[in-house]
Design a protein around this motif. Structure first.
Motif, PDB file in Angstrom:
ATOM      1  N   SER A  97       0.829  -1.200   0.000  1.00  0.00           N
ATOM      2  CA  SER A  97       0.000   0.000   0.000  1.00  0.00           C
ATOM      3  C   SER A  97       0.868   1.258   0.000  1.00  0.00           C
ATOM      4  N   ALA A 146       0.219   3.792   1.534  1.00  0.00           N
ATOM      5  CA  ALA A 146       0.060   4.442   2.835  1.00  0.00           C
ATOM      6  C   ALA A 146       1.020   3.911   3.901  1.00  0.00           C
ATOM      7  N   GLY A 168      -5.254  -1.547   3.457  1.00  0.00           N
ATOM      8  CA  GLY A 168      -4.324  -0.653   4.134  1.00  0.00           C
ATOM      9  C   GLY A 168      -2.887  -1.114   4.087  1.00  0.00           C
ATOM     10  N   GLU A 169      -2.672  -2.396   3.783  1.00  0.00           N
ATOM     11  CA  GLU A 169      -1.303  -2.920   3.714  1.00  0.00           C
ATOM     12  C   GLU A 169      -0.950  -3.412   2.318  1.00  0.00           C
TER      13      GLU A 169
END
Length: 201
Positions: free
Chosen positions: A63, A65, A141-142
């Protein structure tokens, strides 16, 4: 590469003889810094799965993020937690969490020597065989994407090249082993090259 018992025996024997550790410093002039780095243990899973008679390596796109290596291609894996018995357990747990790989269909064949990253992780590549199929569930998210690369591709030393880019004001050199639209580079490419060197001996 046809998946058969001889192939896995060859890989398992290669893992027993692979002794040379690798690092993100291998191709750079600051290799002397390795001795002074305080590192954290981590484990990644190089999972080999048979798909239509061909062995494939499961990889992820991280990700954008994430704090460490955002957007890069990597194996499922992460740092060893206090609850993990060892780095192998950490790699299996992370694979369950990141891509939904059940540990009960994973046969660990062995490990490559640890790889040291510039982000201060001592990463042990755990090589494993996947028995059967599973439903891939990327961890939101990962993991942005899960994909597969033919094992034959990453075992072919001619597929690798050394490239460079600016990092913290200096040019850093690294291995790459591109596959289609996927730019596999850095620590992941370096660990795959170690596997290629071991199996090719």
């Amino acid at each position: 590469m046809q998946a058969d018992a001889a192939t896995f025996d060859r890989i398992t024997q290669a893992l027993k003889t692979a002794q040379t550790p690798s690092s993100d410093f291998d191709l750079n002039k600051d290799a002397h810094l390795i001795a002074g780095l305080k590192t954290r243990p981590a484990g990644v899973l190089c999972a080999l799965q048979e798909v239509e008679g061909s062995l494939q390596v499961i990889l992820t796109v991280r990700s954008s993020a994430l704090k460490h290596h955002p957007g890069q291609i990597s194996f499922p894996g992460g740092k060893q937690e206090d609850s993990d018995a060892d780095v192998v357990a950490a790699a299996l747990r992370e694979a369950r969490e990141e891509i939904g790989l059940p540990s009960d269909i994973v046969e660990v064949l062995g490990c490559l020597p640890a790889h040291q990253t510039v982000t201060s992780f001592q990463v042990t590549p755990v090589i494993a065989r996947i028995h059967g199929d599973f439903i891939v569930r990327p961890e939101p998210g990962e993991v942005a994407e899960v994909f597969r690369v033919p094992l034959a591709h990453v075992l072919d030393a001619s597929r690798y090249s050394v490239q460079s880019r600016a990092w913290r004001g200096e040019m850093r050199h690294y291995f790459t082993v591109p596959y289609g639209p996927y730019y596999i580079w850095g620590a992941t490419a370096r660990m795959l090259r170690v596997l290629a060197e071991a199996v090719g001996q």
